[in-house]
Design a protein around this motif. Structure first.
Motif, PDB file in Angstrom:
ATOM      1  N   GLY A  79       0.843  91.709  -5.902  1.00 41.34           N
ATOM      2  CA  GLY A  79       1.022  93.149  -5.746  1.00 41.34           C
ATOM      3  C   GLY A  79       1.966  93.727  -6.776  1.00 41.34           C
ATOM      4  O   GLY A  79       1.740  94.836  -7.281  1.00 41.34           O
ATOM      5  N   VAL A  80       3.022  92.993  -7.095  1.00 38.72           N
ATOM      6  CA  VAL A  80       3.960  93.462  -8.128  1.00 38.72           C
ATOM      7  C   VAL A  80       3.249  93.561  -9.476  1.00 38.72           C
ATOM      8  O   VAL A  80       3.423  94.547 -10.217  1.00 38.72           O
ATOM      9  CB  VAL A  80       5.178  92.522  -8.225  1.00 38.72           C
ATOM     10  CG1 VAL A  80       6.021  92.854  -9.461  1.00 38.72           C
ATOM     11  CG2 VAL A  80       6.040  92.630  -6.969  1.00 38.72           C
ATOM     12  N   VAL A  81       2.436  92.553  -9.809  1.00 38.94           N
ATOM     13  CA  VAL A  81       1.684  92.579 -11.075  1.00 38.94           C
ATOM     14  C   VAL A  81       0.743  93.775 -11.104  1.00 38.94           C
ATOM     15  O   VAL A  81       0.663  94.510 -12.103  1.00 38.94           O
ATOM     16  CB  VAL A  81       0.906  91.265 -11.273  1.00 38.94           C
ATOM     17  CG1 VAL A  81      -0.029  91.367 -12.477  1.00 38.94           C
ATOM     18  CG2 VAL A  81       1.862  90.091 -11.441  1.00 38.94           C
ATOM     19  N   ILE A  82       0.041  94.006  -9.994  1.00 38.25           N
ATOM     20  CA  ILE A  82      -0.875  95.151  -9.919  1.00 38.25           C
ATOM     21  C   ILE A  82      -0.102  96.457 -10.094  1.00 38.25           C
ATOM     22  O   ILE A  82      -0.535  97.359 -10.830  1.00 38.25           O
ATOM     23  CB  ILE A  82      -1.629  95.145  -8.570  1.00 38.25           C
ATOM     24  CG1 ILE A  82      -2.601  93.966  -8.512  1.00 38.25           C
ATOM     25  CG2 ILE A  82      -2.372  96.462  -8.355  1.00 38.25           C
ATOM     26  CD1 ILE A  82      -3.216  93.746  -7.138  1.00 38.25           C
ATOM     27  N   ASN A  83       1.032  96.563  -9.433  1.00 37.11           N
ATOM     28  CA  ASN A  83       1.827  97.795  -9.528  1.00 37.11           C
ATOM     29  C   ASN A  83       2.368  98.018 -10.942  1.00 37.11           C
ATOM     30  O   ASN A  83       2.463  99.155 -11.395  1.00 37.11           O
ATOM     31  CB  ASN A  83       2.981  97.740  -8.524  1.00 37.11           C
ATOM     32  CG  ASN A  83       2.513  97.913  -7.095  1.00 37.11           C
ATOM     33  OD1 ASN A  83       1.424  98.433  -6.847  1.00 37.11           O
ATOM     34  ND2 ASN A  83       3.318  97.451  -6.151  1.00 37.11           N
ATOM     35  N   ILE A  84       2.715  96.937 -11.626  1.00 35.62           N
ATOM     36  CA  ILE A  84       3.170  97.072 -13.016  1.00 35.62           C
ATOM     37  C   ILE A  84       2.033  97.601 -13.888  1.00 35.62           C
ATOM     38  O   ILE A  84       2.242  98.492 -14.731  1.00 35.62           O
ATOM     39  CB  ILE A  84       3.689  95.720 -13.555  1.00 35.62           C
ATOM     40  CG1 ILE A  84       5.014  95.348 -12.870  1.00 35.62           C
ATOM     41  CG2 ILE A  84       3.884  95.778 -15.063  1.00 35.62           C
ATOM     42  CD1 ILE A  84       5.520  93.968 -13.228  1.00 35.62           C
ATOM     43  N   VAL A  85       0.835  97.071 -13.675  1.00 38.09           N
ATOM     44  CA  VAL A  85      -0.329  97.554 -14.429  1.00 38.09           C
ATOM     45  C   VAL A  85      -0.573  99.030 -14.133  1.00 38.09           C
ATOM     46  O   VAL A  85      -0.840  99.836 -15.043  1.00 38.09           O
ATOM     47  CB  VAL A  85      -1.575  96.720 -14.093  1.00 38.09           C
ATOM     48  CG1 VAL A  85      -2.823  97.326 -14.733  1.00 38.09           C
ATOM     49  CG2 VAL A  85      -1.404  95.276 -14.567  1.00 38.09           C
ATOM     50  N   MET A  86      -0.465  99.412 -12.838  1.00 35.24           N
ATOM     51  CA  MET A  86      -0.665 100.811 -12.464  1.00 35.24           C
ATOM     52  C   MET A  86       0.400 101.711 -13.095  1.00 35.24           C
ATOM     53  O   MET A  86       0.110 102.836 -13.518  1.00 35.24           O
ATOM     54  CB  MET A  86      -0.636 100.962 -10.936  1.00 35.24           C
ATOM     55  CG  MET A  86      -1.786 100.299 -10.197  1.00 35.24           C
ATOM     56  SD  MET A  86      -3.417 100.909 -10.687  1.00 35.24           S
ATOM     57  CE  MET A  86      -3.965  99.567 -11.758  1.00 35.24           C
ATOM     58  N   TYR A  87       1.626 101.206 -13.160  1.00 33.75           N
ATOM     59  CA  TYR A  87       2.699 101.986 -13.775  1.00 33.75           C
ATOM     60  C   TYR A  87       2.419 102.206 -15.267  1.00 33.75           C
ATOM     61  O   TYR A  87       2.594 103.317 -15.781  1.00 33.75           O
ATOM     62  CB  TYR A  87       4.038 101.272 -13.599  1.00 33.75           C
ATOM     63  CG  TYR A  87       5.167 101.911 -14.380  1.00 33.75           C
ATOM     64  CD1 TYR A  87       5.783 103.074 -13.927  1.00 33.75           C
ATOM     65  CD2 TYR A  87       5.587 101.365 -15.597  1.00 33.75           C
ATOM     66  CE1 TYR A  87       6.799 103.674 -14.661  1.00 33.75           C
ATOM     67  CE2 TYR A  87       6.606 101.959 -16.324  1.00 33.75           C
ATOM     68  CZ  TYR A  87       7.206 103.112 -15.862  1.00 33.75           C
ATOM     69  OH  TYR A  87       8.200 103.710 -16.593  1.00 33.75           O
ATOM     70  N   ILE A  88       1.978 101.146 -15.941  1.00 28.41           N
ATOM     71  CA  ILE A  88       1.687 101.264 -17.380  1.00 28.41           C
ATOM     72  C   ILE A  88       0.565 102.265 -17.611  1.00 28.41           C
ATOM     73  O   ILE A  88       0.635 103.117 -18.516  1.00 28.41           O
ATOM     74  CB  ILE A  88       1.335  99.882 -17.967  1.00 28.41           C
ATOM     75  CG1 ILE A  88       2.570  98.972 -17.941  1.00 28.41           C
ATOM     76  CG2 ILE A  88       0.804 100.017 -19.394  1.00 28.41           C
ATOM     77  CD1 ILE A  88       2.278  97.536 -18.335  1.00 28.41           C
ATOM     78  N   LYS A  89      -0.482 102.174 -16.768  1.00 25.82           N
ATOM     79  CA  LYS A  89      -1.605 103.098 -16.926  1.00 25.82           C
ATOM     80  C   LYS A  89      -1.168 104.539 -16.641  1.00 25.82           C
ATOM     81  O   LYS A  89      -1.643 105.474 -17.289  1.00 25.82           O
ATOM     82  CB  LYS A  89      -2.758 102.683 -15.997  1.00 25.82           C
ATOM     83  CG  LYS A  89      -3.432 101.387 -16.423  1.00 25.82           C
ATOM     84  CD  LYS A  89      -4.531 100.998 -15.458  1.00 25.82           C
ATOM     85  CE  LYS A  89      -5.726 101.911 -15.554  1.00 25.82           C
ATOM     86  NZ  LYS A  89      -6.428 101.809 -16.859  1.00 25.82           N
TER      87      LYS A  89
END
Length: 225
Positions: A176-186
């Protein structure tokens, strides 16, 4: 089939909407979360079956009574309560990120996504400390140094289930943290502004809330019962 029915069906498929007025992506996320819930449910049901098939079990107040930098102070369940608060707080910030996304407020989404990511990392750090501490006391898969509440020797079922289920949950938090980091970058790159919606943030939020909900059951099974 009447002309009206054909037109209605054609409109539904072309619009890519489900009968529940949810997008295809959100429906698929719900399907994934349901299947994942079955996996966690199987783990916890298996644990409960073993736990209540014996007369005694390790006392969680004795096993989980340490706190970082507190020396040998006896603080039952204090640290795991802190872990739970951190995870619940991160769920609140995720709700706020989704809310800002509905308002098309990119800066607001960025702020709350950062807080959610920090909460997830803090939880993982706490879990890493807990595992390290328990391992230093001799606990691991196949090793259980903690006696039963009545003083008798305990089997390794407790530690085997604990490290397996909390490890599986920790992997979900890490994902979930990895997914959230990707969402933040996008979000930072303006991808969702270009799309005209922040639905991906909402789908990431569904996963994060699921991880938080599962922790409630893990907390109940291992730390309270």
């Amino acid at each position: 089939m009447s002309t009206t029915a054909v037109a209605t069906n054609t409109k539904w498929w072309n619009g890519g909407r489900s009968p529940f007025n949810a997008s295809y992506g959100k429906v698929m996320m719900w399907y994934f979360l349901m299947s994942d819930a079955f996996t966690f449910g199987a783990f916890l049901i298996s644990y409960g079956t073993i736990r209540f098939s014996v007369n005694d079990w390790a006392d969680p107040n004795h096993v989980f009574n340490s706190f970082p930098l507190a020396g040998h102070a006896n603080l039952p369940l204090a640290f795991v309560s802190l872990m739970t608060f951190i995870l619940i707080f991160s769920s609140v910030t995720m709700v706020l990120a989704v809310h800002e996304g509905h308002n098309m407020n990119r800066k607001g989404v960025e702020k709350y996504m950062i807080l959610t990511i920090l909460g997830g990392l803090a939880f993982l750090g706490c879990q890493a400390w807990e595992w390290t501490h328990l391992h230093s006391e001799g606990a691991w898969w196949g090793q259980n140094p903690f006696p039963n509440a009545d003083g008798t020797i305990s089997t390794t079922n407790f530690t085997n289930f604990f490290f397996t289920i909390t490890g599986f949950h920790g992997f979900h938090v890490f994902s979930g943290v990895v997914i959230n980091i990707v969402m933040y970058i996008k979000t930072k790159l303006g991808h969702f502004d270009q799309r005209g919606h922040y639905e991906m943030i909402e789908k990431a939020g569904l996963y994060w809330h699921f991880v938080d909900l599962v922790w409630v059951f893990v907390f109940l099974c291992f730390y309270l019962i």
